[in-house]
Design an enzyme around this catalytic site. Structure first.
Site, short mmCIF file in Angstrom:
data_model
loop_
_atom_site.label_atom_id
_atom_site.label_comp_id
_atom_site.label_asym_id
_atom_site.label_seq_id
_atom_site.Cartn_x
_atom_site.Cartn_y
_atom_site.Cartn_z
N ILE A 122 0.82 -1.22 0.00
CA ILE A 122 0.00 0.00 0.00
C ILE A 122 0.85 1.27 0.00
O ILE A 122 0.33 2.37 -0.11
CB ILE A 122 -1.00 0.03 1.19
CG1 ILE A 122 -0.26 -0.30 2.51
CG2 ILE A 122 -2.17 -0.90 0.94
CD1 ILE A 122 -1.15 -0.17 3.73
N GLY A 123 2.14 1.13 0.13
CA GLY A 123 2.98 2.33 0.12
C GLY A 123 4.43 1.97 -0.10
O GLY A 123 4.87 0.87 0.22
N ALA A 126 11.24 5.91 1.03
CA ALA A 126 12.67 5.96 0.72
C ALA A 126 13.41 4.73 1.24
O ALA A 126 14.43 4.33 0.70
CB ALA A 126 13.26 7.22 1.31
N PHE A 127 12.90 4.10 2.31
CA PHE A 127 13.67 3.03 2.96
C PHE A 127 13.02 1.66 2.89
O PHE A 127 13.53 0.70 3.43
CB PHE A 127 13.93 3.39 4.43
CG PHE A 127 14.59 4.71 4.57
CD1 PHE A 127 15.94 4.84 4.33
CD2 PHE A 127 13.85 5.82 4.92
CE1 PHE A 127 16.56 6.06 4.43
CE2 PHE A 127 14.46 7.06 5.02
CZ PHE A 127 15.81 7.18 4.77
N GLY A 128 11.87 1.59 2.30
CA GLY A 128 11.22 0.28 2.27
C GLY A 128 9.79 0.41 1.79
O GLY A 128 9.45 1.33 1.05
N GLU A 129 8.97 -0.51 2.26
CA GLU A 129 7.59 -0.53 1.78
C GLU A 129 6.62 -0.71 2.94
O GLU A 129 7.02 -1.10 4.04
CB GLU A 129 7.41 -1.66 0.76
CG GLU A 129 7.65 -3.02 1.39
CD GLU A 129 7.61 -4.18 0.41
OE1 GLU A 129 7.93 -3.98 -0.77
OE2 GLU A 129 7.26 -5.29 0.85
N LYS A 145 5.21 -1.91 8.09
CA LYS A 145 6.22 -1.06 7.46
C LYS A 145 7.56 -1.75 7.62
O LYS A 145 7.96 -2.09 8.74
CB LYS A 145 6.23 0.31 8.13
CG LYS A 145 7.22 1.28 7.54
CD LYS A 145 6.83 2.68 7.97
CE LYS A 145 7.92 3.68 7.76
NZ LYS A 145 7.47 5.04 8.06
N ASP A 239 8.68 16.85 9.12
CA ASP A 239 8.36 16.44 7.74
C ASP A 239 6.86 16.22 7.57
O ASP A 239 6.44 15.27 6.94
CB ASP A 239 9.15 15.16 7.42
CG ASP A 239 9.17 14.87 5.92
OD1 ASP A 239 9.05 15.82 5.13
OD2 ASP A 239 9.28 13.69 5.55
N1 LIG Z 1 -0.64 2.54 9.07
C1 LIG Z 1 -0.87 2.70 7.77
N2 LIG Z 1 -2.07 2.39 7.24
C2 LIG Z 1 -2.31 2.59 5.92
N3 LIG Z 1 -1.40 3.06 5.05
C3 LIG Z 1 -0.19 3.38 5.51
C4 LIG Z 1 0.14 3.22 6.88
N4 LIG Z 1 1.42 3.63 7.05
C5 LIG Z 1 1.85 4.03 5.84
N5 LIG Z 1 0.89 3.88 4.90
C6 LIG Z 1 0.99 4.19 3.46
O1 LIG Z 1 2.33 4.02 3.04
C7 LIG Z 1 2.87 5.28 2.58
C8 LIG Z 1 4.33 5.35 2.97
O2 LIG Z 1 4.41 5.28 4.38
P1 LIG Z 1 5.48 6.10 5.19
O3 LIG Z 1 5.44 7.53 4.73
O4 LIG Z 1 5.31 5.83 6.63
O5 LIG Z 1 6.79 5.36 4.66
P2 LIG Z 1 8.24 5.92 4.49
O6 LIG Z 1 9.05 4.81 3.93
O7 LIG Z 1 8.73 6.48 5.76
O8 LIG Z 1 7.96 7.08 3.48
P3 LIG Z 1 8.73 8.42 3.25
O9 LIG Z 1 9.67 8.09 2.13
O10 LIG Z 1 7.63 9.37 2.84
O11 LIG Z 1 9.42 8.82 4.50
C9 LIG Z 1 1.97 6.34 3.18
O12 LIG Z 1 1.95 7.53 2.42
C10 LIG Z 1 0.61 5.63 3.19
O13 LIG Z 1 0.00 5.74 1.94
#
Ligand SMILES: Nc1ncnc2c1ncn2[C@@H]1O[C@H](COP(=O)(O)OP(=O)(O)OP(=O)(O)O)[C@@H](O)[C@H]1O
Length: 500
Positions: A122-123, A126-129, A145, A239
């Site tokens: 679902i997302g 920069a560091f993973g999914e 995450k 951020d």
């Molecule tokens: N608890 C959650 N429930 C539903 N979707 C989520 C949740 N956490 C994250 N997401 C989805 O995943 C995406 C990426 O999450 P997040 O920003 O925490 O990851 P990241 O790797 O730290 O990203 P960034 O590169 O922005 O720092 C979010 O924009 C959202 O769409």
């Protein structure tokens, strides 16, 4: 204690020829030069990691004992206040004790990725999914995450990832995404969070173009409460952007992604501290795409044109390795030293975007955006077509300004008191009907998220994920103490299964 001891033992030097267990002088050959018996740097690192592990272990134990006492005390108080009859009180307290026993049992279970069924992505960050997952035993659905340790180390993000885990475990607020578990294996760190099926604010804004004043007021007010709750615990987000504002099943907003700000590598940006770029001074010639917005001889874009440019670029910016700087405060970009006020600047930029359609300093090129932010005085404009009320413009201007004048510097109450929020029932906001109710059909529905391709092998098929892995401590001393389990993982069904 036993696990602490066995873990400590694992950290003892294995290769006795390199790090003898007895001092080198004992039994040495008198004909040979003295052997240096100082511990190697690897040994020192292992000792430091073991020390940190033990300290952490006891701190966690103390904290969990204290939390347990607190839960009991709170429940007793609630029962007394509600004048529940003595016999019923007894039963409820017994139920709590059963939950505590079950929680202790779960605490002893070493969590791993193999405890979850991995579902849709679902997302991607920069560091993973981030992906939807289901815990195999409880069948509960969560968002997982997954962060690559080597990537965090390479980019110097270890402290940030620890801050995220600490904040999530510490702050208990309706406006902060709930953390249920955190754990790690050799390659990755995992955060198991509540799944927020409503998608993120970035997607909502792309669908709606702009929000009405009332809709924006609802989300901005909830964002104020989210920011206030982390500031109360002395955390700064730095951020805050629409991508990090997630919506739950009922459309209420929750802040996520703590401390994992994308490294805005300053070498990628122009020297924002150059005299020509200091706020208030005439700007240096900007690249073509931005000069069109500020140079009177170039054709000015209408609000609609600017909006469609923004929307075309938005996702690409979100998924780029640099990320979008559109919501970052000037003092953060200038690396001047900053405080909690930087989060209120981001709030102002988001409010502007909700009502105008694109963020206040948007430019196709992130470097130009940064320049515009630090020169905000000459670049903050309210397009006529947006028809913003004077109260709206006043609040935005009091958020997108110098730190000294910025609203919120003395606390969130300054922002809450602004006339734009007139009528907002701050205490009841979470119980009220949200501005939009997301469409969600079933607990595994991901329709409010982008579609992501699966890339490479799934974590579950990793050769390092065999059952034996659970026996080993993670080798990586950088992430000691990452493990966490929330008391709320114990559900009543599990408690019902415990023989009394
Ligand atoms: N608890 C959650 N429930 C539903 N979707 C989520 C949740 N956490 C994250 N997401 C989805 O995943 C995406 C990426 O999450 P997040 O920003 O925490 O990851 P990241 O790797 O730290 O990203 P960034 O590169 O922005 O720092 C979010 O924009 C959202 O769409």
């Amino acid at each position: 204690m036993d696990s602490a001891r066995s873990w400590f033992q694992k950290f003892q030097p294995r290769d006795k020829s390199k790090s003898p267990a007895v001092p080198a002088s004992h039994g040495k050959d008198p004909g040979k030069p003295p052997v240096d018996d100082a511990p190697s740097s690897a040994t020192k690192q292992k000792v430091a990691a073991a020390k940190q592990y033990i300290e952490n272990h006891y701190k966690t134990q103390m904290k969990s004992l204290q939390d347990r006492k607190e839960r009991r005390w709170m429940l007793e108080r609630k029962l007394q206040d509600a004048e529940v009859p003595a016999e019923e009180q007894n039963n409820i307290l017994k139920h709590l004790e059963k939950k505590e026993t079950e929680y202790m049992r779960l605490q002893r279970h070493k969590m791993g990725v193999e405890d979850f069924e991995l579902l849709t992505i679902i997302g991607r960050g920069a560091f993973g999914e981030v992906r939807l997952c289901r815990e195999k035993t409880s069948k509960s659905v969560y968002a997982m995450k997954k962060l690559k340790k080597s990537e965090m180390l390479r980019r110097g993000q270890v402290e940030h990832v620890k801050a995220e885990r600490n904040l999530l475990a510490e702050v208990d607020s309706a406006y902060i995404v709930k953390l249920y578990y955190s754990f790690q294996d050799d390659e990755f760190l995992y955060l198991i969070m509540e799944y927020l099926p409503g998608g993120d604010m970035m997607t909502l804004l792309m669908r709606k173009d702009t929000l009405t004043e009332d809709e924006a007021k609802f989300y901005i007010a909830e964002t104020v409460l989210a920011i206030e709750s982390i500031h109360k615990h002395n955390y700064i987000h730095r951020d805050i952007k629409p991508d990090n504002l997630l919506l739950d099943l009922s459309g209420h907003l929750k802040l996520s992604d703590f401390g994992l700000c994308k490294p805005l590598d300053s070498s990628n940006f122009p020297n924002l501290n150059e005299p020509d770029y200091t706020p208030g001074k005439g700007a240096k010639p900007l690249p073509d795409n931005t000069s069109r917005l500020t140079n009177s001889s170039a054709p000015k874009r209408t609000q609609q044109e600017q909006l469609s440019h923004w929307q075309k670029n938005r996702r690409m910016l979100a998924y780029s390795t640099v990320g979008t700087p559109d919501y970052i405060a000037p003092e953060v970009l200038l690396k001047k030293g900053y405080g909690m006020e930087c989060d209120w600047w981001s709030l102002g930029a988001i409010m502007y975007e909700m009502l105008v359609g694109y963020p206040p300093f948007y430019s196709e090129d992130p470097m130009s955006t940064c320049r515009k932010i630090v020169n905000w005085r000459s670049h903050l404009k309210f397009p006529e077509e947006a028809k913003l009320s004077s109260e709206t413009k006043d609040l935005i201007s009091k958020l997108l300004c110098n730190v000294e004048q910025r609203l919120g510097t003395k606390g969130a109450h300054e922002i809450k008191a602004h006339t734009w929020f007139r009528g907002v029932q701050w205490e009841k906001l979470y119980q009220m009907k949200a501005a939009f109710i997301p469409e969600v059909n079933g607990e595994l529905d991901t329709q409010n998220f982008e579609k992501f391709e699966e890339t490479g092998a799934q974590v579950q098929s990793s050769s390092k994920a065999g059952p034996w892995r659970k026996m080993l401590p993670s080798k990586d001393a950088n992430f000691v103490g990452y493990t966490y389990k929330n008391f709320e993982i114990v559900n009543d069904d599990e408690v019902a299964g415990i023989p009394s």
